[in-house]
Design a protein around this motif. Structure first.
Motif, PDB file in Angstrom:
ATOM      1  N   LEU A  51      12.143  21.117  28.894  1.00  0.00           N
ATOM      2  CA  LEU A  51      11.198  20.035  29.220  1.00  0.00           C
ATOM      3  C   LEU A  51      11.940  18.741  29.558  1.00  0.00           C
ATOM      4  O   LEU A  51      11.561  18.014  30.469  1.00  0.00           O
ATOM      5  N   ASP A  52      13.036  18.458  28.828  1.00  0.00           N
ATOM      6  CA  ASP A  52      13.745  17.198  29.092  1.00  0.00           C
ATOM      7  C   ASP A  52      14.607  17.264  30.349  1.00  0.00           C
ATOM      8  O   ASP A  52      15.203  16.265  30.735  1.00  0.00           O
ATOM      9  N   LYS A  53      14.697  18.445  30.958  1.00  0.00           N
ATOM     10  CA  LYS A  53      15.414  18.525  32.239  1.00  0.00           C
ATOM     11  C   LYS A  53      14.505  19.096  33.311  1.00  0.00           C
ATOM     12  O   LYS A  53      14.962  19.612  34.329  1.00  0.00           O
ATOM     13  N   SER A 109      11.553  19.251  36.217  1.00  0.00           N
ATOM     14  CA  SER A 109      11.191  18.465  37.382  1.00  0.00           C
ATOM     15  C   SER A 109       9.862  17.751  37.140  1.00  0.00           C
ATOM     16  O   SER A 109       9.025  18.221  36.377  1.00  0.00           O
ATOM     17  N   ASP A 144       1.100  15.945  23.061  1.00  0.00           N
ATOM     18  CA  ASP A 144       2.310  15.370  22.460  1.00  0.00           C
ATOM     19  C   ASP A 144       2.904  16.325  21.428  1.00  0.00           C
ATOM     20  O   ASP A 144       4.125  16.492  21.353  1.00  0.00           O
ATOM     21  N   GLN A 163       4.547  19.263  23.191  1.00  0.00           N
ATOM     22  CA  GLN A 163       5.779  18.830  23.865  1.00  0.00           C
ATOM     23  C   GLN A 163       6.905  18.595  22.860  1.00  0.00           C
ATOM     24  O   GLN A 163       8.055  18.926  23.132  1.00  0.00           O
ATOM     25  N   MET A 203      11.036   8.527  41.674  1.00  0.00           N
ATOM     26  CA  MET A 203      10.673   9.780  41.027  1.00  0.00           C
ATOM     27  C   MET A 203      11.246  10.959  41.816  1.00  0.00           C
ATOM     28  O   MET A 203      11.791  11.894  41.251  1.00  0.00           O
ATOM     29  N   TRP A 204      11.124  10.888  43.133  1.00  0.00           N
ATOM     30  CA  TRP A 204      11.654  11.972  43.959  1.00  0.00           C
ATOM     31  C   TRP A 204      13.181  11.984  43.935  1.00  0.00           C
ATOM     32  O   TRP A 204      13.797  13.030  43.819  1.00  0.00           O
ATOM     33  N   ASP A 229      14.460  13.324  40.561  1.00  0.00           N
ATOM     34  CA  ASP A 229      13.903  14.577  40.051  1.00  0.00           C
ATOM     35  C   ASP A 229      15.006  15.534  39.594  1.00  0.00           C
ATOM     36  O   ASP A 229      16.051  15.658  40.231  1.00  0.00           O
ATOM     37  N   ALA A 230      14.724  16.207  38.465  1.00  0.00           N
ATOM     38  CA  ALA A 230      15.735  17.082  37.879  1.00  0.00           C
ATOM     39  C   ALA A 230      16.040  18.277  38.768  1.00  0.00           C
ATOM     40  O   ALA A 230      17.146  18.805  38.749  1.00  0.00           O
ATOM     41  N   ASN A 231      15.067  18.716  39.518  1.00  0.00           N
ATOM     42  CA  ASN A 231      15.254  19.954  40.264  1.00  0.00           C
ATOM     43  C   ASN A 231      15.582  19.719  41.742  1.00  0.00           C
ATOM     44  O   ASN A 231      16.522  20.298  42.279  1.00  0.00           O
ATOM     45  N   ILE A 232      14.810  18.874  42.374  1.00  0.00           N
ATOM     46  CA  ILE A 232      14.981  18.730  43.817  1.00  0.00           C
ATOM     47  C   ILE A 232      15.454  17.332  44.212  1.00  0.00           C
ATOM     48  O   ILE A 232      15.503  17.005  45.377  1.00  0.00           O
ATOM     49  N   THR A 291      22.617  18.576  35.002  1.00  0.00           N
ATOM     50  CA  THR A 291      21.324  17.991  35.348  1.00  0.00           C
ATOM     51  C   THR A 291      20.854  17.018  34.272  1.00  0.00           C
ATOM     52  O   THR A 291      21.018  17.283  33.082  1.00  0.00           O
ATOM     53  N   GLY A 296      17.338  15.004  33.125  1.00  0.00           N
ATOM     54  CA  GLY A 296      15.904  14.792  33.362  1.00  0.00           C
ATOM     55  C   GLY A 296      15.595  13.321  33.166  1.00  0.00           C
ATOM     56  O   GLY A 296      15.090  12.915  32.139  1.00  0.00           O
ATOM     57  N   LEU A 351      13.385  11.260  34.106  1.00  0.00           N
ATOM     58  CA  LEU A 351      12.036  10.826  33.730  1.00  0.00           C
ATOM     59  C   LEU A 351      11.347  11.814  32.795  1.00  0.00           C
ATOM     60  O   LEU A 351      10.245  11.573  32.327  1.00  0.00           O
ATOM     61  N   THR A 352      11.988  12.955  32.518  1.00  0.00           N
ATOM     62  CA  THR A 352      11.337  13.952  31.669  1.00  0.00           C
ATOM     63  C   THR A 352      12.004  14.084  30.308  1.00  0.00           C
ATOM     64  O   THR A 352      11.506  14.792  29.448  1.00  0.00           O
ATOM     65  N   SER A 353      13.119  13.419  30.098  1.00  0.00           N
ATOM     66  CA  SER A 353      13.752  13.472  28.786  1.00  0.00           C
ATOM     67  C   SER A 353      13.318  12.245  27.982  1.00  0.00           C
ATOM     68  O   SER A 353      13.344  11.134  28.488  1.00  0.00           O
ATOM     69  N   PRO A 354      12.915  12.435  26.716  1.00  0.00           N
ATOM     70  CA  PRO A 354      12.454  11.290  25.915  1.00  0.00           C
ATOM     71  C   PRO A 354      13.539  10.224  25.768  1.00  0.00           C
ATOM     72  O   PRO A 354      13.236   9.044  25.636  1.00  0.00           O
ATOM     73  N   THR A 396       5.189   7.480  37.439  1.00  0.00           N
ATOM     74  CA  THR A 396       6.314   8.376  37.183  1.00  0.00           C
ATOM     75  C   THR A 396       6.151   9.256  35.942  1.00  0.00           C
ATOM     76  O   THR A 396       6.314  10.466  36.031  1.00  0.00           O
ATOM     77  N   VAL A 401       6.141  13.003  25.305  1.00  0.00           N
ATOM     78  CA  VAL A 401       5.790  12.756  23.903  1.00  0.00           C
ATOM     79  C   VAL A 401       5.698  11.262  23.593  1.00  0.00           C
ATOM     80  O   VAL A 401       6.258  10.777  22.618  1.00  0.00           O
ATOM     81  N   ARG A 455       4.725   5.599  26.565  1.00  0.00           N
ATOM     82  CA  ARG A 455       3.331   5.176  26.466  1.00  0.00           C
ATOM     83  C   ARG A 455       3.320   3.711  26.014  1.00  0.00           C
ATOM     84  O   ARG A 455       3.142   3.398  24.846  1.00  0.00           O
TER      85      ARG A 455
END
Lengths: 447, 317
Positions: free
Chosen positions: A274-276, A278, A419, A422, B148-149, B152-155, B169, B171, B173-176, B258, B264, B268
């Motif tokens: 999840l933390d990596k 897309s 939450d 996740q 964001m693009w 991005d972690a993947n693309i 890699t 993340g 914007l996806t890693s806390p 984003t 989690v 926020r």
């Protein structure tokens, strides 16, 4: 001279202020008893089908014109609530099961039960289970319009390269202990940057090119696009009673087992961390060839079968777990605003929307499965004529479906449960603890 | 300073005009002045009352009710405020907002000061000033989507480069851990140029001869910066800090585009939480209570900040 000028100025100012106000007034009635009904929906893919219904309806009822407004899902509910608060809502709108309870409990929806009785609407024509979702305490808040089920979407090209025969995917099994034959396929479909798949002892889980499975973690409290079909296959149910339960069961060990299995799948490198992960939608990643499988709803069929999509996709039944093969079934309805100035005309339109006449038109375009069983079969035929195999969705609707939760506080649950889940898949919390805590918070809302 | 010098003679002219109409010299018709003033202020005052004062009063009132938009509000006393105390999402929101404010203000101010000083000491180029403004001119939603693009972690392009040099890699914007610093980074990118221009304008007010005599006395650039630029820039710096403090607390759009407050709850922030409560959960009363608390908090912070920086006094006088 000065006072004249002032008067003209005041007049112009007055005009400037009142003209927009007048324009704000509710969608006007034309002369001679003609009525304009405002109708809202969110799906742009469905707009042409419903525009066709609206035209046919107008042809049959020349004194009623239906004006359709389409707003994207992300703004739809906010706009609708704002309109309701300002007392100028659409006469009829497309409703969804998570959102409608708050409108029902705040007396914003017209009870159509007396009208259903009066006009003897045949509710048995609808897909079983759909019409009851819209009933609360004997009051009926809409007629069903369509339904959706879930299936496994698979990239047959990528799986074929790893020697997975698509026929194998018809009867996948799954359990939270070792993941069953499903996990075997996921492992095989995962390929690292050196071209080794997940079953190869030399597989490098830190450099994955294609993930075998793409889970969805931004999935609110119902997990429709990700964990729900697995949790249900493991025997999990959301609630004491659905619809209108008041005690959620997110602390059920069956759910914790399911989420823990996902965490292990991630740890093995078969699904993205999840933390990596897309930020791009799973459907886009699948289309870009970055994943081999995911869970998809029947409303996305055309997304994957679009001519512009270069990858080959197929829809397969969701894996069967210890409690069988379970897909969610969710429906939408058309609701009438309690404050509508034209309830009789609005009812006429809703009745038409829920009739075979309109639903057959929707069926022809094969965008969604209409609620009327006969129309739904036409969708199946339309897909087959185009060479699209959608049996996974239609078979799923026939038995062992489960309803997404329909309760009060629907939207408030989403961040709480999401939450918690996740934090588990991130490895920050144990499934049992996090879900128990979330469940306590959720149930506290009902006290 | 310059403005006050020109204002005095002009006022004297006014008196002479009044004197010509037969009024006693030295006793201007103050009352008439006020009437005219009110007339000219009226449009602004109407706007202020309608769009600031009235909503504020209404907001405070809603914060004491159970208003949910669809039904008339009922007074519930301090219940919303009591709920706030026990709401860990609220405290988390304050915490992550504070974290963002610190990250954003520090990075933005340091970078902007550096840029402004470089411009001040090295170049007067209009082209460079214009370039600095470009990121600020791009709408926030576009900025959010672009980054964001790219991240991005993947693309995303950035991760592609990171992988190519063997860093693996991230993340963003996806890693806390990374999400908030990344959001702060994006906004620093968007606003630093604008802040730098404000500071640069402040630096232009500092008389050149101070630098000339300092350099004659053998002071280096760093010494000139710490002994001349920084102290004399204080009023402008105070303004910039207050504005960016309030602006940072209001962070919303970048996050809405984003991360949507995730992962989690790591992003926020308080505004996003207010938005969720008001427009997703339709708890307008509760959302208003959070807004009132935030307004009080910002008021206190601003007062403290102004006091600390003695904003109204300039060392130039």
């Amino acid at each position: 001279m000065r006072s004249t000028r002032r008067r003209v100025g005041a007049l112009l100012l007055g005009l400037a202020l009142t003209v927009p106000l007048a324009a704000c007034g509710s969608g006007g009635d034309g002369a001679g008893g003609a009525t304009t009904l405002d109708y809202w929906l969110w799906d742009d893919r469905q707009l042409p089908a419903y525009q066709e219904c609206a035209d046919a309806f107008h042809a049959a009822n020349p004194d009623i014109t239906v004006k359709i407004s389409q707003t994207a899902w992300a703004q739809y509910w906010q706009n609708l609530t704002t309109q309701l608060a300002s007392g100028d809502a659409p006469d009829v709108w497309t409703n969804q099961s998570t959102y409608y309870p708050q409108f029902a409990s705040q007396n914003q929806l017209l009870d159509v039960e007396p009208l259903v009785q009066r006009d003897r609407v045949d509710l048995s024509a609808y897909q079983p289970g759909l019409s009851e979702v819209w009933v609360k305490d004997g009051k009926r808040y809409g007629l069903p319009k369509d339904w959706d089920t879930m299936a496994l979407v698979v990239n047959t090209g990528l799986l074929g390269k790893q020697g997975v025969d698509p026929a194998q995917l018809e009867n996948l099994t799954w359990n939270p202990a070792d993941g069953g034959t499903f996990e075997q396929v996921v492992a095989k479909a995962t390929v690292d940057t050196s071209g080794r798949n997940g079953l190869d002892p030399a597989f490098d889980k830190n450099n994955v090119a294609v993930y075998g499975f793409l889970p969805e973690w931004a999935d609110g409290a119902n997990g429709q696009n990700g964990w729900a079909v697995f949790a249900a296959a493991n025997g999990f149910t959301y609630l004491d009673k659905n619809p209108w339960g008041t005690r959620y069961k997110y602390d059920d060990p069956k759910l914790a087992e399911t989420i823990s299995w996902f965490k292990r799948l991630i740890d093995k490198g078969y699904a993205p961390r999840l933390d990596k992960q897309s930020s791009v939608a799973n459907s886009e990643l699948l289309i870009a060839g970055k994943g081999a499988m995911s869970i998809a709803g029947s409303w996305t069929i055309l997304t994957f079968t679009d001519e512009k999509v270069k990858q080959e996709f197929a829809f397969k039944p969701v894996p069967a777990g210890p409690s069988g093969r379970r897909s969610s079934i969710n429906g939408l309805s058309d609701a009438i605003w309690a404050g509508s100035e034209h309830p009789e005309q609005a009812w006429k339109w809703v009745k038409f929307l829920g009739s075979a006449d309109c639903q057959d038109r929707v069926a022809q375009r094969a965008v969604v499965f209409p609620a009327i069983t006969s129309a739904s079969q036409k969708v199946d035929a339309a897909h087959q004529a185009q060479g699209r195999d959608v049996h996974a969705f239609t078979e799923a609707a026939k038995k062992d479906t489960f309803l997404l939760p329909v309760t009060e506080h629907g939207t408030e649950l989403n961040p709480i449960v999401q939450d918690a889940i996740q934090s588990v898949v991130l490895g920050d919390a144990q499934a049992a603890d996090a879900l128990k805590e979330a469940n306590n918070k959720v149930n506290a809302l009902f006290k | 300073m310059v403005a006050s010098k020109t204002a005095t003679p002009r006022h004297r002219d006014d008196r002479e005009v009044f004197a010509g109409t037969g009024e006693p010299v030295g006793r201007p018709r103050r009352r008439d002045d006020r009437k005219v003033a009110w007339l000219f202020l009226a449009p602004v005052l109407v706007g202020f009352a309608l769009f600031y004062a009235y909503p504020t009063v209404l907001g405070v009132y809603y914060s004491l009710t159970d208003y949910g938009m669809l039904a008339a509000p009922n007074l519930v006393g301090a219940e919303n405020y009591r709920d706030l105390v026990d709401d860990d999402k609220f405290w988390n929101a304050l915490e992550v907002t504070g974290y963002y404010v610190v990250l954003n203000i520090v990075s933005q101010t340091v970078l902007a000061l550096a840029l402004a000083t470089l411009m001040h000491r090295l170049t007067q180029s209009v082209a460079i000033r214009a370039m600095l403004l470009v990121p600020w001119l791009v709408p926030n939603v576009t900025v959010g989507l672009l980054w964001m693009w790219m991240l991005d972690a993947n693309i995303g392009f950035v991760n592609h480069v990171l992988r190519a040099v063997g860093l693996g890699t991230t993340g963003f914007l996806t890693s806390p851990t990374w999400a908030m610093p990344t959001v702060a980074g994006i906004n620093t990118w968007a606003y630093t140029g604008y802040t730098a221009l404000l500071l640069y304008a402040g630096m232009l007010q500092i008389p050149r001869y101070l630098y000339e005599s300092a350099s004659l006395d053998g002071a280096g650039e760093w010494r000139m910066f710490t002994r001349i630029t920084l102290p004399l820039l204080r009023p402008v710096l105070a303004l910039v800090l207050v504005v960016s403090l309030i602006g940072s607390f209001q962070i919303f759009d970048t996050i809405a585009v984003t991360t949507k407050g995730g992962p989690v709850g790591a992003t926020r922030v308080i505004y996003f939480y207010i938005y969720e409560q008001a427009f997703t959960n339709f708890r307008m009363g509760y959302a208003s209570a959070i807004a009132v608390v935030l307004a009080l908090l910002l008021g206190v912070l601003t007062a403290v900040q102004m006091r600390l920086l003695r904003a109204s006094r300039s060392d130039l006088a």
